[in-house]
Design a protein around this motif. Structure first.
Motif, PDB file in Angstrom:
ATOM      1  N   ASP A  36       0.866  -1.176   0.000  1.00 47.89           N
ATOM      2  CA  ASP A  36       0.000   0.000   0.000  1.00 47.89           C
ATOM      3  C   ASP A  36       0.903   1.227   0.000  1.00 47.89           C
ATOM      4  O   ASP A  36       1.826   1.313   0.816  1.00 47.89           O
ATOM      5  N   PRO A  37       0.654   2.158  -0.882  1.00 49.27           N
ATOM      6  CA  PRO A  37       1.537   3.329  -0.979  1.00 49.27           C
ATOM      7  C   PRO A  37       1.668   4.086   0.336  1.00 49.27           C
ATOM      8  O   PRO A  37       2.763   4.504   0.717  1.00 49.27           O
ATOM      9  N   LEU A  40       3.784   2.048   2.771  1.00 52.38           N
ATOM     10  CA  LEU A  40       5.172   2.030   2.303  1.00 52.38           C
ATOM     11  C   LEU A  40       5.855   3.346   2.661  1.00 52.38           C
ATOM     12  O   LEU A  40       6.996   3.367   3.140  1.00 52.38           O
ATOM     13  N   ARG A  41       5.138   4.444   2.451  1.00 51.25           N
ATOM     14  CA  ARG A  41       5.725   5.747   2.771  1.00 51.25           C
ATOM     15  C   ARG A  41       5.869   5.922   4.274  1.00 51.25           C
ATOM     16  O   ARG A  41       6.844   6.501   4.757  1.00 51.25           O
ATOM     17  N   LEU A  43       6.402   3.597   6.389  1.00 50.20           N
ATOM     18  CA  LEU A  43       7.556   2.788   6.758  1.00 50.20           C
ATOM     19  C   LEU A  43       8.862   3.524   6.471  1.00 50.20           C
ATOM     20  O   LEU A  43       9.765   3.581   7.306  1.00 50.20           O
ATOM     21  N   SER A  44       8.951   4.105   5.272  1.00 42.88           N
ATOM     22  CA  SER A  44      10.213   4.768   4.910  1.00 42.88           C
ATOM     23  C   SER A  44      10.379   6.074   5.673  1.00 42.88           C
ATOM     24  O   SER A  44      11.486   6.492   5.985  1.00 42.88           O
ATOM     25  N   LEU A  45       9.245   6.706   5.982  1.00 41.21           N
ATOM     26  CA  LEU A  45       9.283   7.943   6.764  1.00 41.21           C
ATOM     27  C   LEU A  45       9.825   7.652   8.165  1.00 41.21           C
ATOM     28  O   LEU A  45      10.665   8.384   8.700  1.00 41.21           O
ATOM     29  N   ALA A  47      11.578   4.942   9.100  1.00 37.91           N
ATOM     30  CA  ALA A  47      12.940   4.402   9.031  1.00 37.91           C
ATOM     31  C   ALA A  47      13.982   5.479   8.775  1.00 37.91           C
ATOM     32  O   ALA A  47      15.099   5.406   9.282  1.00 37.91           O
ATOM     33  N   SER A  48      13.594   6.479   7.982  1.00 32.11           N
ATOM     34  CA  SER A  48      14.594   7.482   7.619  1.00 32.11           C
ATOM     35  C   SER A  48      14.547   8.704   8.536  1.00 32.11           C
ATOM     36  O   SER A  48      15.304   9.654   8.341  1.00 32.11           O
ATOM     37  N   LEU A 101      11.854  -7.121   7.804  1.00 34.92           N
ATOM     38  CA  LEU A 101      12.148  -6.589   6.475  1.00 34.92           C
ATOM     39  C   LEU A 101      13.268  -7.405   5.841  1.00 34.92           C
ATOM     40  O   LEU A 101      13.220  -7.759   4.651  1.00 34.92           O
TER      41      LEU A 101
ATOM     42  N   LEU B  14      14.065   1.304   1.533  1.00 35.88           N
ATOM     43  CA  LEU B  14      13.031   1.824   2.424  1.00 35.88           C
ATOM     44  C   LEU B  14      13.644   2.562   3.601  1.00 35.88           C
ATOM     45  O   LEU B  14      13.116   3.558   4.081  1.00 35.88           O
ATOM     46  N   THR B  15      14.758   2.054   4.076  1.00 37.83           N
ATOM     47  CA  THR B  15      15.375   2.628   5.273  1.00 37.83           C
ATOM     48  C   THR B  15      16.303   3.794   4.947  1.00 37.83           C
ATOM     49  O   THR B  15      16.931   4.343   5.832  1.00 37.83           O
ATOM     50  N   GLY B  16      16.372   4.167   3.671  1.00 37.12           N
ATOM     51  CA  GLY B  16      17.211   5.291   3.278  1.00 37.12           C
ATOM     52  C   GLY B  16      16.444   6.590   3.396  1.00 37.12           C
ATOM     53  O   GLY B  16      16.130   7.030   4.491  1.00 37.12           O
ATOM     54  N   ALA B  17      16.127   7.193   2.249  1.00 36.34           N
ATOM     55  CA  ALA B  17      15.358   8.429   2.253  1.00 36.34           C
ATOM     56  C   ALA B  17      13.874   8.112   2.159  1.00 36.34           C
ATOM     57  O   ALA B  17      13.490   7.052   1.690  1.00 36.34           O
ATOM     58  N   PRO B  18      13.026   9.044   2.639  1.00 31.42           N
ATOM     59  CA  PRO B  18      11.571   8.836   2.530  1.00 31.42           C
ATOM     60  C   PRO B  18      11.172   8.668   1.073  1.00 31.42           C
ATOM     61  O   PRO B  18      11.655   9.393   0.203  1.00 31.42           O
ATOM     62  N   LEU B  19      10.290   7.723   0.831  1.00 34.10           N
ATOM     63  CA  LEU B  19       9.794   7.467  -0.514  1.00 34.10           C
ATOM     64  C   LEU B  19       8.872   8.605  -0.945  1.00 34.10           C
ATOM     65  O   LEU B  19       8.106   9.129  -0.151  1.00 34.10           O
ATOM     66  N   ALA B  21       5.574   9.930  -3.152  1.00 35.25           N
ATOM     67  CA  ALA B  21       4.270   9.302  -3.374  1.00 35.25           C
ATOM     68  C   ALA B  21       4.294   8.433  -4.628  1.00 35.25           C
ATOM     69  O   ALA B  21       3.721   7.342  -4.661  1.00 35.25           O
ATOM     70  N   ALA B  24       6.316   5.264  -4.042  1.00 33.39           N
ATOM     71  CA  ALA B  24       5.553   4.372  -3.173  1.00 33.39           C
ATOM     72  C   ALA B  24       4.447   3.668  -3.954  1.00 33.39           C
ATOM     73  O   ALA B  24       4.205   2.479  -3.774  1.00 33.39           O
TER      74      ALA B  24
END
Lengths: 128, 128
Positions: A36-37, A40-41, A43-45, A47-48, A101, B14-19, B21, B24
């Motif tokens: 799901d977009p 996913l965002r 998660l990356s938000l 994590a980063s 992950l 994913l764990t780098g920069a925020p994706l 939209a 994602a």
DNA sequence: TGTCAAGGTAGAAGTATGTCGAAGCAAGTC
DNA sequence: GACTTGCTTCGACATACTTCTACCTTGACA
């Protein structure tokens, strides 16, 4: 369904032996959580974010969605054991759990080195 | 939707920069394709079959589902560029495309070695 | 204790997805 | 050319998912 209970990640690499129905269902549950977009965002938000963790207030602002919707997505990620939440005073902080992950990643390829696969020992699990 | 057009896989870990939209959404499309027990088993069945490829007749027998349903799932995997189909006489043979799987895997962890990530050069893409 | 702010839960509505039966197309055989 | 087999496409229907509004819970603070 609706309840995505993911006990302990199993499963040999996709390209190895055929998955059993149970393994496939378990794996699909986790993949569904990240398929799901918004999640996913999220998660990356998280994590980063500085310190590897972010409070819900940081996350809500990044989307054109209401609080309850973000809360719902966080719950899905939590139930899939992809993130962990911790209340600290007024705010709740979420951090990603890289071990799942890494396991997911290992399932997708057949030659990810063990060092990555065992990023964090799964035996440390105590998710409730 | 219904059309899951996945042009060329992008995206930093994913764990780098925020994706973004867009990233994602693209990533979610591919994860959605594998976030189903049937498609996951289909994928592993094809990948682990002798020769790395399997005909639909091999696959249909492994599930308590009708032909059209299997065909639908194969189409989803095909549209996500996870498998490739080729007609040889009466039968159609499918084989997995490990390069996208490897890319997906690389997105999930931040330290998968380049050797895995670049399993097969993406520039060889010509999917239509 | 009362009030405020941050987040979560519940329930509903709209949309997407999974599955099936019917029908159609392609290749091989007689 | 007609028939058979293998697979896909189409249309319909049931179920699951995403998002929202309304309301509840928890913690901080006066």
């Amino acid at each position: 369904m609706s309840k995505q209970v993911v006990p302990v990640m199993c499963c040999s690499p996709l390209t190895g032996a055929p998955l059993s129905a149970a393994e496939a269902a378990e794996l699909a549950g986790v993949f569904k959580a990240i398929a799901d977009p918004v999640r996913l965002r999220l998660l990356s938000l998280i994590a980063s974010h500085a310190g590897g963790e972010a409070c819900v207030c940081d996350l809500t602002g990044a989307f054109a969605l209401t609080g309850p919707t973000i809360s719902h997505h966080l719950k899905v990620l939590r139930e899939a054991r992809l993130i962990d939440g911790e209340r600290r005073g007024t705010w709740i902080y979420y951090r990603v759990r890289p071990e799942l992950l890494a396991q997911l990643s290992a399932v997708l390829v057949h030659d990810v080195p063990a060092a990555v696969r065992a990023d964090v020992p799964l035996s440390a699990e105590a998710a409730t």
